[in-house]
Design a protein around this motif. Structure first.
Motif, PDB file in Angstrom:
ATOM      1  N   PRO A  14       0.818  -1.209   0.000  1.00 45.22           N
ATOM      2  CA  PRO A  14       0.000   0.000   0.000  1.00 45.22           C
ATOM      3  C   PRO A  14       0.857   1.267   0.000  1.00 45.22           C
ATOM      4  O   PRO A  14       1.959   1.289   0.548  1.00 45.22           O
ATOM      5  CB  PRO A  14      -0.809  -0.100   1.288  1.00 45.22           C
ATOM      6  CG  PRO A  14      -0.790  -1.549   1.642  1.00 45.22           C
ATOM      7  CD  PRO A  14       0.519  -2.074   1.127  1.00 45.22           C
ATOM      8  N   ALA A  15       0.327   2.300  -0.612  1.00 42.84           N
ATOM      9  CA  ALA A  15       1.025   3.588  -0.642  1.00 42.84           C
ATOM     10  C   ALA A  15       1.204   4.114   0.776  1.00 42.84           C
ATOM     11  O   ALA A  15       0.378   3.858   1.658  1.00 42.84           O
ATOM     12  CB  ALA A  15       0.231   4.588  -1.472  1.00 42.84           C
ATOM     13  N   PHE A  23      -5.729   3.063   6.069  1.00 47.12           N
ATOM     14  CA  PHE A  23      -6.495   2.335   5.051  1.00 47.12           C
ATOM     15  C   PHE A  23      -6.660   0.866   5.419  1.00 47.12           C
ATOM     16  O   PHE A  23      -5.704   0.168   5.704  1.00 47.12           O
ATOM     17  CB  PHE A  23      -5.751   2.441   3.718  1.00 47.12           C
ATOM     18  CG  PHE A  23      -6.409   1.741   2.564  1.00 47.12           C
ATOM     19  CD1 PHE A  23      -7.147   2.463   1.647  1.00 47.12           C
ATOM     20  CD2 PHE A  23      -6.276   0.372   2.374  1.00 47.12           C
ATOM     21  CE1 PHE A  23      -7.736   1.834   0.558  1.00 47.12           C
ATOM     22  CE2 PHE A  23      -6.866  -0.263   1.301  1.00 47.12           C
ATOM     23  CZ  PHE A  23      -7.602   0.466   0.396  1.00 47.12           C
ATOM     24  N   GLU A  24      -7.930   0.397   5.417  1.00 49.09           N
ATOM     25  CA  GLU A  24      -8.239  -1.024   5.611  1.00 49.09           C
ATOM     26  C   GLU A  24      -9.386  -1.394   4.685  1.00 49.09           C
ATOM     27  O   GLU A  24     -10.494  -0.854   4.794  1.00 49.09           O
ATOM     28  CB  GLU A  24      -8.636  -1.289   7.062  1.00 49.09           C
ATOM     29  CG  GLU A  24      -9.013  -2.731   7.316  1.00 49.09           C
ATOM     30  CD  GLU A  24      -9.615  -2.973   8.696  1.00 49.09           C
ATOM     31  OE1 GLU A  24     -10.159  -4.064   8.895  1.00 49.09           O
ATOM     32  OE2 GLU A  24      -9.567  -2.064   9.545  1.00 49.09           O
ATOM     33  N   LEU A  25      -9.129  -2.301   3.763  1.00 52.29           N
ATOM     34  CA  LEU A  25     -10.155  -2.737   2.823  1.00 52.29           C
ATOM     35  C   LEU A  25     -11.199  -3.581   3.540  1.00 52.29           C
ATOM     36  O   LEU A  25     -10.869  -4.545   4.217  1.00 52.29           O
ATOM     37  CB  LEU A  25      -9.523  -3.549   1.690  1.00 52.29           C
ATOM     38  CG  LEU A  25     -10.492  -4.066   0.635  1.00 52.29           C
ATOM     39  CD1 LEU A  25     -11.103  -2.918  -0.153  1.00 52.29           C
ATOM     40  CD2 LEU A  25      -9.778  -5.041  -0.293  1.00 52.29           C
ATOM     41  N   VAL A  37     -14.086   1.065   2.365  1.00 52.39           N
ATOM     42  CA  VAL A  37     -12.775   1.148   3.003  1.00 52.39           C
ATOM     43  C   VAL A  37     -12.927   1.811   4.364  1.00 52.39           C
ATOM     44  O   VAL A  37     -13.696   2.771   4.513  1.00 52.39           O
ATOM     45  CB  VAL A  37     -11.793   1.964   2.117  1.00 52.39           C
ATOM     46  CG1 VAL A  37     -10.441   2.087   2.788  1.00 52.39           C
ATOM     47  CG2 VAL A  37     -11.660   1.338   0.742  1.00 52.39           C
ATOM     48  N   ARG A  38     -12.195   1.310   5.333  1.00 55.33           N
ATOM     49  CA  ARG A  38     -12.180   1.910   6.670  1.00 55.33           C
ATOM     50  C   ARG A  38     -10.888   2.699   6.829  1.00 55.33           C
ATOM     51  O   ARG A  38      -9.821   2.270   6.389  1.00 55.33           O
ATOM     52  CB  ARG A  38     -12.252   0.823   7.742  1.00 55.33           C
ATOM     53  CG  ARG A  38     -12.231   1.392   9.163  1.00 55.33           C
ATOM     54  CD  ARG A  38     -12.383   0.297  10.205  1.00 55.33           C
ATOM     55  NE  ARG A  38     -13.715  -0.273  10.081  1.00 55.33           N
ATOM     56  CZ  ARG A  38     -14.001  -1.559  10.251  1.00 55.33           C
ATOM     57  NH1 ARG A  38     -13.053  -2.424  10.545  1.00 55.33           N
ATOM     58  NH2 ARG A  38     -15.236  -1.996  10.137  1.00 55.33           N
ATOM     59  N   ASP A  63      -8.565   8.455  -1.925  1.00 56.31           N
ATOM     60  CA  ASP A  63      -7.817   7.202  -1.800  1.00 56.31           C
ATOM     61  C   ASP A  63      -8.700   6.011  -2.182  1.00 56.31           C
ATOM     62  O   ASP A  63      -8.274   5.126  -2.930  1.00 56.31           O
ATOM     63  CB  ASP A  63      -7.300   7.056  -0.370  1.00 56.31           C
ATOM     64  CG  ASP A  63      -6.058   6.201  -0.257  1.00 56.31           C
ATOM     65  OD1 ASP A  63      -5.181   6.288  -1.138  1.00 56.31           O
ATOM     66  OD2 ASP A  63      -5.966   5.446   0.717  1.00 56.31           O
ATOM     67  N   ALA A  64      -9.925   5.981  -1.676  1.00 52.06           N
ATOM     68  CA  ALA A  64     -10.838   4.875  -1.982  1.00 52.06           C
ATOM     69  C   ALA A  64     -11.209   4.864  -3.466  1.00 52.06           C
ATOM     70  O   ALA A  64     -11.205   3.807  -4.111  1.00 52.06           O
ATOM     71  CB  ALA A  64     -12.089   4.972  -1.112  1.00 52.06           C
ATOM     72  N   ILE A  65     -11.507   6.039  -4.024  1.00 49.51           N
ATOM     73  CA  ILE A  65     -11.840   6.138  -5.446  1.00 49.51           C
ATOM     74  C   ILE A  65     -10.647   5.727  -6.295  1.00 49.51           C
ATOM     75  O   ILE A  65     -10.781   4.953  -7.248  1.00 49.51           O
ATOM     76  CB  ILE A  65     -12.298   7.571  -5.798  1.00 49.51           C
ATOM     77  CG1 ILE A  65     -13.683   7.855  -5.216  1.00 49.51           C
ATOM     78  CG2 ILE A  65     -12.286   7.790  -7.310  1.00 49.51           C
ATOM     79  CD1 ILE A  65     -14.111   9.317  -5.314  1.00 49.51           C
TER      80      ILE A  65
END
Length: 145
Positions: A14-15, A23-25, A37-38, A63-65
């Motif tokens: 991950p970036a 970030f947590e998918l 995403v959380r 980030d999610a998009i």
């Protein structure tokens, strides 16, 4: 979360910006072009009023998009946000933040997307619409390298 493996294939590491946001998918469906995403709304992200500063909320939606657009684009193209329009609906306190993103239209050169951001109580706190351009990835190597 049928397509979680796609994230590992596209983003094996991950970036740093994603990691800094926590970030947590949670869900990823490439066919439906949706994700959830959380993020970690930390105290470090607050403004003087004690709420999460809006720039962090925008970064979470972007980030999610961007992750979803990258999964959809595959390995041949890299999405880049051209425009991101945000509506802030309510202040967000420190705590868990979730973003639900969806791609609305995917063309050869452009992607149009939306995201909704929810606070720790599950209340919608912001929404965004975005347009992204799909840039061909330049490969190194080959006979001229």
């Amino acid at each position: 979360m049928p397509d979680r493996h796609l994230l590992r294939e596209v983003f094996p590491n991950p970036a740093r910006s994603s990691l800094s946001l926590g970030f947590e998918l949670l869900e990823l469906d490439a066919k439906a072009m949706t994700t959830r995403v959380r993020f970690d709304g930390r105290a470090d992200f607050t403004n003087p009023a004690g709420y999460i500063q809006g720039g962090y909320l925008v970064a979470m939606m972007d980030d999610a998009i961007g992750m979803l657009a990258t999964v959809k684009a595959g390995r041949a193209k890299l999405p880049s946000t051209v425009d991101l329009h945000t509506h802030f609906l309510r202040p967000v306190r420190v705590g868990v933040i979730e973003v639900a993103a969806r791609l609305r239209n995917v063309g050869r050169a452009m992607v149009f997307a939306e995201a909704d951001l929810f606070d720790a109580r599950g209340k919608e706190a912001a929404r965004a619409t975005a347009s992204l351009t799909l840039n061909p990835i330049q490969r190194t190597g080959g006979k001229d390298a």
